[in-house]
Structures are given as C-alpha cells and as structure tokens.
Motif scaffolding. Structure first.
Motif, PDB file in Angstrom:
ATOM      1  N   SER A  70      -6.256  -1.194  15.134  1.00  0.00           N
ATOM      2  CA  SER A  70      -7.229  -1.927  14.455  1.00  0.00           C
ATOM      3  C   SER A  70      -7.394  -3.364  15.289  1.00  0.00           C
ATOM      4  O   SER A  70      -6.537  -4.122  15.542  1.00  0.00           O
ATOM      5  CB  SER A  70      -6.472  -2.394  13.115  1.00  0.00           C
ATOM      6  N   VAL A  93       1.076   5.572  -0.355  1.00  0.00           N
ATOM      7  CA  VAL A  93       0.434   6.523   0.051  1.00  0.00           C
ATOM      8  C   VAL A  93       1.512   7.861   0.370  1.00  0.00           C
ATOM      9  O   VAL A  93       2.435   7.441   1.245  1.00  0.00           O
ATOM     10  CB  VAL A  93      -0.769   6.676   0.888  1.00  0.00           C
ATOM     11  N   THR A 149      -4.432   5.549   6.549  1.00  0.00           N
ATOM     12  CA  THR A 149      -5.769   6.097   6.383  1.00  0.00           C
ATOM     13  C   THR A 149      -6.584   4.940   6.554  1.00  0.00           C
ATOM     14  O   THR A 149      -6.287   3.746   6.584  1.00  0.00           O
ATOM     15  CB  THR A 149      -6.142   6.648   5.004  1.00  0.00           C
ATOM     16  N   ARG A 150      -8.196   5.061   6.687  1.00  0.00           N
ATOM     17  CA  ARG A 150      -9.118   3.938   6.801  1.00  0.00           C
ATOM     18  C   ARG A 150      -8.913   2.849   5.479  1.00  0.00           C
ATOM     19  O   ARG A 150      -9.000   1.625   5.917  1.00  0.00           O
ATOM     20  CB  ARG A 150     -10.416   4.603   6.970  1.00  0.00           C
ATOM     21  N   GLU A 151      -8.706   3.441   4.535  1.00  0.00           N
ATOM     22  CA  GLU A 151      -8.636   2.784   3.491  1.00  0.00           C
ATOM     23  C   GLU A 151      -7.383   1.817   3.356  1.00  0.00           C
ATOM     24  O   GLU A 151      -7.438   0.543   3.100  1.00  0.00           O
ATOM     25  CB  GLU A 151      -8.796   3.448   1.989  1.00  0.00           C
ATOM     26  N   GLU A 152      -6.329   2.516   3.818  1.00  0.00           N
ATOM     27  CA  GLU A 152      -4.843   1.739   3.945  1.00  0.00           C
ATOM     28  C   GLU A 152      -5.123   0.560   5.043  1.00  0.00           C
ATOM     29  O   GLU A 152      -4.736  -0.561   4.846  1.00  0.00           O
ATOM     30  CB  GLU A 152      -3.904   2.718   4.031  1.00  0.00           C
ATOM     31  N   CYS A 155       0.808  -1.290   0.128  1.00  0.00           N
ATOM     32  CA  CYS A 155       0.007  -0.064   0.111  1.00  0.00           C
ATOM     33  C   CYS A 155       1.120   1.077   0.156  1.00  0.00           C
ATOM     34  O   CYS A 155       1.709   1.338   0.879  1.00  0.00           O
ATOM     35  CB  CYS A 155      -0.802   0.167   1.143  1.00  0.00           C
ATOM     36  N   GLU A 202      -5.525  -5.136   6.400  1.00  0.00           N
ATOM     37  CA  GLU A 202      -6.338  -6.027   7.308  1.00  0.00           C
ATOM     38  C   GLU A 202      -6.633  -7.080   6.348  1.00  0.00           C
ATOM     39  O   GLU A 202      -6.250  -8.236   6.638  1.00  0.00           O
ATOM     40  CB  GLU A 202      -7.594  -5.475   7.944  1.00  0.00           C
ATOM     41  N   GLY A 222      -7.798  -0.760   6.195  1.00  0.00           N
ATOM     42  CA  GLY A 222      -8.555  -1.869   5.533  1.00  0.00           C
ATOM     43  C   GLY A 222      -7.870  -2.949   4.735  1.00  0.00           C
ATOM     44  O   GLY A 222      -8.028  -4.227   4.414  1.00  0.00           O
ATOM     45  N   SER A 223      -7.172  -2.183   3.742  1.00  0.00           N
ATOM     46  CA  SER A 223      -6.327  -2.884   2.708  1.00  0.00           C
ATOM     47  C   SER A 223      -5.316  -3.916   3.451  1.00  0.00           C
ATOM     48  O   SER A 223      -5.318  -5.247   3.251  1.00  0.00           O
ATOM     49  CB  SER A 223      -5.549  -1.950   1.868  1.00  0.00           C
TER      50      SER A 223
END
Length: 237
Positions: free
Chosen positions: A207, A118, A124-127, A116, A132, A129-130
């Motif tokens: 998380s 960035v 971030t939330r998206e990172e 990932c 996870e 989640g990825s």
C-alpha cells in the motif's frame, strides 16, 4: 504499563468534517476525500512510538496468557471519553474466529484498538483501505496481522474443500500460502497459517499509504500467531 491517551477536542480539526460519530462507525463521507490526500495531524497521541505501541500489545498479551489481566479502559468513564472521538494506538488484522477477540487477548479496552476481522485474516482491498484509514487518519502506530492455531479457513484450503457462496474467495486468497509450504515438514496448517500471515503483511506493505508511513517511521507492520491452547501470541516476521 497501560497507555493513557490525553483527550483531544476533535471538533477543532477540520479533517473530520463529518463529526466524530461518523468516525466511530467507520462511515466516510464525500467531504473526507480531499483531506485523505493531504491529511492533517493524526489524532492519536504523538509521543508514542511504533515500537512502544507494539510493546504495549505484547505486554497486554503476556498479562492475558498469564492470567494477570488488568482490563484497562473498560470503565463507563472511558466509554464517555471515547464517544467523543477515537485515537487507537494500534490496529489489528485478525481472523474472524470467535476464539480470538483482540481486545481480550491483548488486554486492551475501549478506543485502544482499530480492529479488522475476516476469516483467514486476509488483506482484501476493503481491509487494506480500513487499515490505511486507521493509520493515516486516526494515527495508529502499529498493525499486527494475527493468525491462529488450527485455523479452519487454512485447513479447508489445504484439504481443497468445495464450499458454497462466497466462502471460496477466502480460500483462493489463502491458497498461495498453502502452495508455498507444501514441501515443509511439520504441521501443515501451522506452516500455511504462518506463511499466510507473512503474505498478508506483504500485501499491506505494498500500500502506498502504509509504505509511506513506514518510511517516515510512523508505523510498523508485524505478524502474530495465536496459540488457542495457551492464549500466547508469538511474533511472525
């Protein structure tokens, strides 16, 4: 020593209802949702420990920095093998800087890393989640947050740069780390960059998915600081 992953027939695993192709693109379908709550056994090889996975990365970076790259898993046969499904042994949260390509600086190949990227290597939330997904479902054993020398995003935050569009959201995420290092001596950008790495590790560890894997000794999360001049990554903990 390069890790060799045994081929696994993913079609036999009910976890992947939507097929290996969807995994390769990171696309999640509705059928996956319930399985994420109680996932089946991850597809990465089970005999590698988190510590071994981390050592594989460190050994790869040592080869890269010392001009002894092996370029593992970069053949056409490897491409064909991983086209059937991925089982990365490690995940990387890295800055998007073009000078820090993960597979090259860690001397890895196709299917080895779940990456990932960035600007500012922020979680971030998206990172999150990825990552996870990469750990819980794909079976990655280690997450390394990689920041780097002379990071432009960190430098811009320190200077209070006025930026257009959504760039400001990146600087806001880095700002707490800059504030926390104001009184430190030494290089301001390096200090803030390392503090930012630690801050993002803290976010990842908050998380519930990742913390559970850590508690079960199935995952470790560490930081790394990349030297643009030497290619060497040093631990940040």
């Amino acid at each position: 020593m390069s890790i060799r992953h045994p081929q696994i027939n993913l079609s036999r695993r009910s976890l992947f209802k939507f097929g290996a192709g969807a995994i390769g693109t990171g696309v999640l379908t509705a059928g996956l949702g319930s399985n994420l709550l109680a996932p089946e056994k991850a597809s990465a090889e089970d005999d590698i420990t988190p510590d071994k996975a981390l050592q594989e990365l460190l050994d790869g970076n040592d080869r890269f920095a010392n001009k002894k790259r092996r370029n593992p898993h970069q053949t056409y046969s490897r491409l064909v093998e991983v086209a059937k499904g991925q089982k990365p042994f490690a995940s990387i949260l890295s800055c998007a800087d073009s000078r820090v390509p993960s597979e090259i600086v860690f001397d890895q190949g196709l299917g080895d890393l779940f990456v990932c990227r960035v600007a500012g290597n922020i979680a971030t939330r998206e990172e999150i989640g990825s990552l996870e997904f990469g750990s819980l479902v794909l079976g990655s054993k280690v997450i390394v947050v990689v920041g780097h020398e002379r990071c432009g995003a960190v430098d811009a935050t320190i200077k209070g740069a006025q930026v257009p569009g959504q760039i400001g959201s990146l600087l806001e995420a880095i700002r707490p780390s800059v504030e926390s290092t104001k009184e430190q001596s030494g290089d301001k950008v390096e200090n803030a960059c390392k503090a930012n790495i630690l801050s993002q590790i803290k976010k990842l560890k908050s998380s519930s998915v990742l913390s559970k894997l850590i508690d079960e000794e199935k995952l470790i999360i560490v930081g790394g600081y990349y030297d643009l001049d030497t290619g060497k990554i040093s631990r940040v903990d």
